[in-house]
Design a protein around this motif. Structure first.
Motif, PDB file in Angstrom:
ATOM      1  N   LEU A  43      -8.592   2.288   6.354  1.00 18.64           N
ATOM      2  CA  LEU A  43      -9.181   3.140   5.321  1.00 18.64           C
ATOM      3  C   LEU A  43      -8.150   4.120   4.766  1.00 18.64           C
ATOM      4  O   LEU A  43      -8.190   4.475   3.584  1.00 18.64           O
ATOM      5  N   ARG A  44      -7.203   4.548   5.590  1.00 17.25           N
ATOM      6  CA  ARG A  44      -6.148   5.432   5.104  1.00 17.25           C
ATOM      7  C   ARG A  44      -5.286   4.726   4.060  1.00 17.25           C
ATOM      8  O   ARG A  44      -4.926   5.319   3.033  1.00 17.25           O
ATOM      9  N   LEU A  45      -4.967   3.462   4.287  1.00 13.76           N
ATOM     10  CA  LEU A  45      -4.187   2.715   3.299  1.00 13.76           C
ATOM     11  C   LEU A  45      -4.978   2.527   2.007  1.00 13.76           C
ATOM     12  O   LEU A  45      -4.422   2.613   0.906  1.00 13.76           O
ATOM     13  N   VAL A  46      -6.281   2.276   2.131  1.00 11.29           N
ATOM     14  CA  VAL A  46      -7.126   2.173   0.943  1.00 11.29           C
ATOM     15  C   VAL A  46      -7.123   3.493   0.178  1.00 11.29           C
ATOM     16  O   VAL A  46      -7.001   3.524  -1.053  1.00 11.29           O
ATOM     17  N   ALA A  47      -7.243   4.594   0.913  1.00 12.33           N
ATOM     18  CA  ALA A  47      -7.245   5.921   0.281  1.00 12.33           C
ATOM     19  C   ALA A  47      -5.939   6.181  -0.458  1.00 12.33           C
ATOM     20  O   ALA A  47      -5.937   6.735  -1.570  1.00 12.33           O
ATOM     21  N   ASP A  48      -4.823   5.794   0.136  1.00 13.97           N
ATOM     22  CA  ASP A  48      -3.525   6.013  -0.510  1.00 13.97           C
ATOM     23  C   ASP A  48      -3.413   5.213  -1.807  1.00 13.97           C
ATOM     24  O   ASP A  48      -2.882   5.706  -2.811  1.00 13.97           O
ATOM     25  N   GLY A  90      -3.905   5.204  -7.853  1.00 14.91           N
ATOM     26  CA  GLY A  90      -4.609   4.788  -9.056  1.00 14.91           C
ATOM     27  C   GLY A  90      -5.110   5.968  -9.865  1.00 14.91           C
ATOM     28  O   GLY A  90      -4.991   5.992 -11.102  1.00 14.91           O
ATOM     29  N   ARG A  91      -5.690   6.973  -9.182  1.00 14.19           N
ATOM     30  CA  ARG A  91      -6.165   8.160  -9.895  1.00 14.19           C
ATOM     31  C   ARG A  91      -5.022   8.862 -10.617  1.00 14.19           C
ATOM     32  O   ARG A  91      -5.149   9.283 -11.772  1.00 14.19           O
ATOM     33  N   ALA A  92      -3.892   9.004  -9.936  1.00 12.15           N
ATOM     34  CA  ALA A  92      -2.746   9.688 -10.527  1.00 12.15           C
ATOM     35  C   ALA A  92      -2.218   8.956 -11.753  1.00 12.15           C
ATOM     36  O   ALA A  92      -1.771   9.576 -12.721  1.00 12.15           O
ATOM     37  N   ALA A  93      -2.294   7.620 -11.709  1.00 13.32           N
ATOM     38  CA  ALA A  93      -1.779   6.813 -12.825  1.00 13.32           C
ATOM     39  C   ALA A  93      -2.839   6.549 -13.883  1.00 13.32           C
ATOM     40  O   ALA A  93      -2.525   6.009 -14.951  1.00 13.32           O
ATOM     41  N   GLY A  94      -4.098   6.894 -13.580  1.00 13.87           N
ATOM     42  CA  GLY A  94      -5.183   6.589 -14.506  1.00 13.87           C
ATOM     43  C   GLY A  94      -5.456   5.103 -14.613  1.00 13.87           C
ATOM     44  O   GLY A  94      -5.854   4.596 -15.670  1.00 13.87           O
ATOM     45  N   ALA A 154       0.830  -1.211   0.000  1.00 10.72           N
ATOM     46  CA  ALA A 154       0.000   0.000   0.000  1.00 10.72           C
ATOM     47  C   ALA A 154       0.860   1.254   0.000  1.00 10.72           C
ATOM     48  O   ALA A 154       0.568   2.234  -0.707  1.00 10.72           O
ATOM     49  N   LEU A 155       1.944   1.245   0.764  1.00 12.43           N
ATOM     50  CA  LEU A 155       2.814   2.415   0.852  1.00 12.43           C
ATOM     51  C   LEU A 155       3.544   2.687  -0.460  1.00 12.43           C
ATOM     52  O   LEU A 155       3.950   3.817  -0.727  1.00 12.43           O
ATOM     53  N   ARG A 156       3.705   1.655  -1.274  1.00 10.05           N
ATOM     54  CA  ARG A 156       4.421   1.795  -2.553  1.00 10.05           C
ATOM     55  C   ARG A 156       3.473   1.632  -3.741  1.00 10.05           C
ATOM     56  O   ARG A 156       3.887   1.285  -4.841  1.00 10.05           O
ATOM     57  N   ALA A 157       2.195   1.909  -3.520  1.00 10.29           N
ATOM     58  CA  ALA A 157       1.198   1.688  -4.570  1.00 10.29           C
ATOM     59  C   ALA A 157       1.522   2.452  -5.845  1.00 10.29           C
ATOM     60  O   ALA A 157       1.371   1.918  -6.959  1.00 10.29           O
ATOM     61  N   ALA A 158       1.968   3.694  -5.725  1.00  6.20           N
ATOM     62  CA  ALA A 158       2.257   4.492  -6.926  1.00  6.20           C
ATOM     63  C   ALA A 158       3.364   3.849  -7.747  1.00  6.20           C
ATOM     64  O   ALA A 158       3.283   3.770  -8.978  1.00  6.20           O
ATOM     65  N   ARG A 159       4.380   3.374  -7.073  1.00  2.00           N
ATOM     66  CA  ARG A 159       5.494   2.738  -7.791  1.00  2.00           C
ATOM     67  C   ARG A 159       5.073   1.384  -8.368  1.00  2.00           C
ATOM     68  O   ARG A 159       5.489   1.026  -9.486  1.00  2.00           O
ATOM     69  N   LEU A 160       4.244   0.634  -7.643  1.00  2.00           N
ATOM     70  CA  LEU A 160       3.761  -0.642  -8.173  1.00  2.00           C
ATOM     71  C   LEU A 160       2.991  -0.426  -9.469  1.00  2.00           C
ATOM     72  O   LEU A 160       3.098  -1.220 -10.421  1.00  2.00           O
ATOM     73  N   ALA A 186     -16.196   4.351  -2.251  1.00  2.00           N
ATOM     74  CA  ALA A 186     -16.315   5.124  -3.486  1.00  2.00           C
ATOM     75  C   ALA A 186     -15.760   6.527  -3.289  1.00  2.00           C
ATOM     76  O   ALA A 186     -15.089   7.082  -4.167  1.00  2.00           O
ATOM     77  N   GLY A 187     -16.027   7.104  -2.126  1.00  3.64           N
ATOM     78  CA  GLY A 187     -15.515   8.435  -1.832  1.00  3.64           C
ATOM     79  C   GLY A 187     -14.004   8.480  -1.704  1.00  3.64           C
ATOM     80  O   GLY A 187     -13.371   9.508  -1.974  1.00  3.64           O
ATOM     81  N   LEU A 188     -13.406   7.369  -1.298  1.00  6.84           N
ATOM     82  CA  LEU A 188     -11.947   7.282  -1.225  1.00  6.84           C
ATOM     83  C   LEU A 188     -11.312   7.165  -2.606  1.00  6.84           C
ATOM     84  O   LEU A 188     -10.103   7.369  -2.742  1.00  6.84           O
ATOM     85  N   GLY A 189     -12.123   6.798  -3.607  1.00  8.08           N
ATOM     86  CA  GLY A 189     -11.612   6.688  -4.968  1.00  8.08           C
ATOM     87  C   GLY A 189     -11.526   5.284  -5.497  1.00  8.08           C
ATOM     88  O   GLY A 189     -10.979   5.057  -6.587  1.00  8.08           O
ATOM     89  N   VAL A 190     -12.063   4.311  -4.770  1.00  3.75           N
ATOM     90  CA  VAL A 190     -12.068   2.930  -5.247  1.00  3.75           C
ATOM     91  C   VAL A 190     -12.966   2.829  -6.480  1.00  3.75           C
ATOM     92  O   VAL A 190     -14.062   3.392  -6.515  1.00  3.75           O
ATOM     93  N   THR A 191     -12.509   2.081  -7.490  1.00  6.85           N
ATOM     94  CA  THR A 191     -13.250   2.025  -8.760  1.00  6.85           C
ATOM     95  C   THR A 191     -14.126   0.796  -8.907  1.00  6.85           C
ATOM     96  O   THR A 191     -14.974   0.748  -9.802  1.00  6.85           O
TER      97      THR A 191
END
Length: 553
Positions: free
Chosen positions: A466-471, A476-480, A420-426, A500-505
């Protein structure tokens, strides 16, 4: 006088009725001397055989594949050679049949609990096996669900899969247990049956038989001492709500049209067929195809052709042709005989999931080959993800192996905080992420999923989770790229808007949970979902988060 008891809401819905309690386990009589050890061994082993056969027969009649798999696994435990050997050794040491069975089950239960992780989840199964086998030895009826002749709320210390799987929703209005957690078999099967359920509810065992109670399976609240008229009104509203939910169809959307895909968790193509008399399953695809059901209790791995056939059947049957398939999620915490993995002191932190391919790479290679062939012959494009991905290098290695076989959509489960902490890099290496909230809770809170005293730490409303889910969703939003949830959190209608409010698709769940989640989302705008997410993240504990969202604050 009314009293409010709190536990963990594990299956949403409201119900009200009189309390009826499960009968307790058969009591052991005083030990008796063993005059004929061979005869006594025979009595004890026949009791285990009877228990295994009864569980297997119940599995055959199970209403869905998930329940069938749970009962089959329990039957295998009852027929395990190691358990039989321990029982025989106890008799040879002087124990009568009933005490030999009791001691053997207790011994193996302790061993499972010490192993931790998924193995520890099977420890409670041994309690049910013990009760059934001891009853068989003593010639007593097996404790079961009461039949008072009217609808009731079932209260128990805990429930076995065999007790839960064939509950009649026309008689049992709701389940409340003193023990258990959000990933217990009681929780899983209650959701599959659409029964409101609250587990880890302290004090419920002290509620007198026949007391009128109201159960809120979303909030985890049990109100005792309500009046009969109030109970009737709760039932009326619940019935009206179920009828309304049943008529809902179509894709997951907020009230202003924001899409949130509603997907299914399955173990085989059988899970995509509705029970007799039920409506067609209305979902947008499969969000989690657990392939390990094909591998369970096998002395040899399923061959390439067998795997191709199983995967192709799901690809052809899935709604919209959309399938997210998870590669084998097994290891030393979920031992499979053919893997031959060495024992570990702490299997939950050892070789499991994708890590198995470090020692047995051919198992993953064969599975990826079979998935690719099944996709080709069925003309579908499955999404393939690996469990227990922890580092960027693991993600990149898995993606390379899958893409080399022509698999275009490759992702990973997020089950540990490191991922979760490295989600953007993953997501630079992968096409999507799927958050498994059950394991992510366990590893985030250092809390064993079977530790009854710590069940509150595994509540999916925990703000830290929930914070880890939000991150992950923000990455995901940043990477599209899409980020879904396929843990038990996805099945909670009240939590759906928060996610859904956290951004889960996408949200993936059992078929019975799709309609309530769809209705819950449709009642909320995206702005409201985001406000609910803000409130939940800012709460100090899950009960406060749940209460704020439920009350609309």
């Amino acid at each position: 006088m009314t009293e409010t008891l709190r536990g963990l809401g594990v299956s949403p819905g409201r119900a009200a009725g009189r309390v009826r309690r499960m009968a307790g386990p058969p009591a052991l009589p005083a030990p008796v001397p063993v005059a004929d050890a061979d005869r006594e061994v025979g009595r004890a082993l026949r009791a285990l055989e009877t228990t295994a056969a009864d569980l297997a027969a119940r599995a055959e009649k199970a209403p869905d594949a998930t329940a069938r798999a749970i009962l089959e696994a329990q039957s295998f435990i009852a027929d395990d050679p190691g358990l039989r050997e321990t029982v025989e050794a106890n008799v040879r040491s002087g124990s009568d049949a009933a005490h030999a069975v009791d001691a053997a089950c207790a011994h193996h239960r302790r061993a499972l609990e010490a192993a931790g992780g998924y193995i520890a989840e099977r420890a409670a199964d041994l309690d049910d096996i013990r009760n059934r086998a001891v009853a068989a030895v003593l010639g007593l009826p097996v404790p079961g669900v009461p039949e008072p002749g009217h609808p009731f709320v079932l209260v128990a210390e805990d429930l076995s899969p065999a007790d839960t799987v064939n509950l009649d929703p026309g008689s049992v209005l709701a389940l409340v247990t003193e023990k258990g957690g959000p990933t217990s078999h009681t929780a899983i099967l209650a959701r599959a049956r659409g029964l409101p359920a609250v587990v880890a509810c302290r004090g419920v065992s002290e509620v007198e038989e026949g007391t009128w109670v109201a159960v809120d399976g979303a909030r985890g609240v049990v109100e005792t001492g309500i009046g009969e008229e109030e109970a009737a009104e709760i039932r009326r509203r619940a019935d009206a709500g179920r009828r309304r939910v049943a008529t809902g169809r179509g894709p997951g959307r907020t009230s202003d049209g924001h899409p949130v895909k509603l997907l299914l968790n399955i173990g085989s193509a059988a899970d995509l067929r509705p029970p007799p008399g039920a409506a067609e399953i209305d979902a947008e695809g499969v969000g989690l195809f657990r392939t390990e059901f094909l591998f369970l209790d096998r002395r040899e791995a399923p061959g390439y052709e067998e795997q191709v056939a199983a995967y192709e059947a799901v690809f052809r049957a899935a709604p919209g042709g959309h399938v997210v398939i998870r590669t084998l999620d097994a290891g030393t915490d979920k031992p499979l005989p053919f893997l031959g993995l060495p024992g570990e002191a702490n299997p939950a932190l050892g070789v499991r999931g994708l890590r198995v391919s470090r020692l047995r790479p051919q198992v993953l290679d064969t599975q990826l080959d079979a998935i690719a062939e099944a996709a080709r012959t069925s003309g579908t494009e499955p999404w393939v993800m690996a469990p227990m991905v922890t580092t960027v290098s693991e993600a990149a290695g898995f993606a390379g192996r899958a893409r080399a076989r022509g698999i275009a959509r490759v992702g990973a489960m997020v089950e540990v905080p490191a991922a979760a902490l490295r989600a953007a890099r993953l997501l630079e290496e992968l096409d999507f992420l799927s958050i498994g909230t059950n394991d992510l809770s366990q590893y985030t809170f250092a809390s064993d999923r079977q530790h009854g005293e710590l069940a509150d730490l595994l509540d999916p409303w925990q703000p830290a989770l929930l914070r880890l889910v939000a991150d992950c969703a923000a990455a995901g939003r940043a990477a599209g790229k899409p980020v879904g949830v396929c843990g038990e959190a996805a099945a909670d209608p009240l939590l759906a808007g928060v996610l859904a409010g956290l951004g889960v698709t996408s949200l993936s769940m059992s078929a019975s949970c799709v309609a309530p989640v769809r209705e819950s989302l449709a009642a909320l705008s995206l702005k409201r979902c985001r406000e609910n997410a803000r409130l939940a993240l800012g709460a100090d504990d899950p009960a406060r988060a749940r209460d704020m969202i439920a009350s609309g604050r």
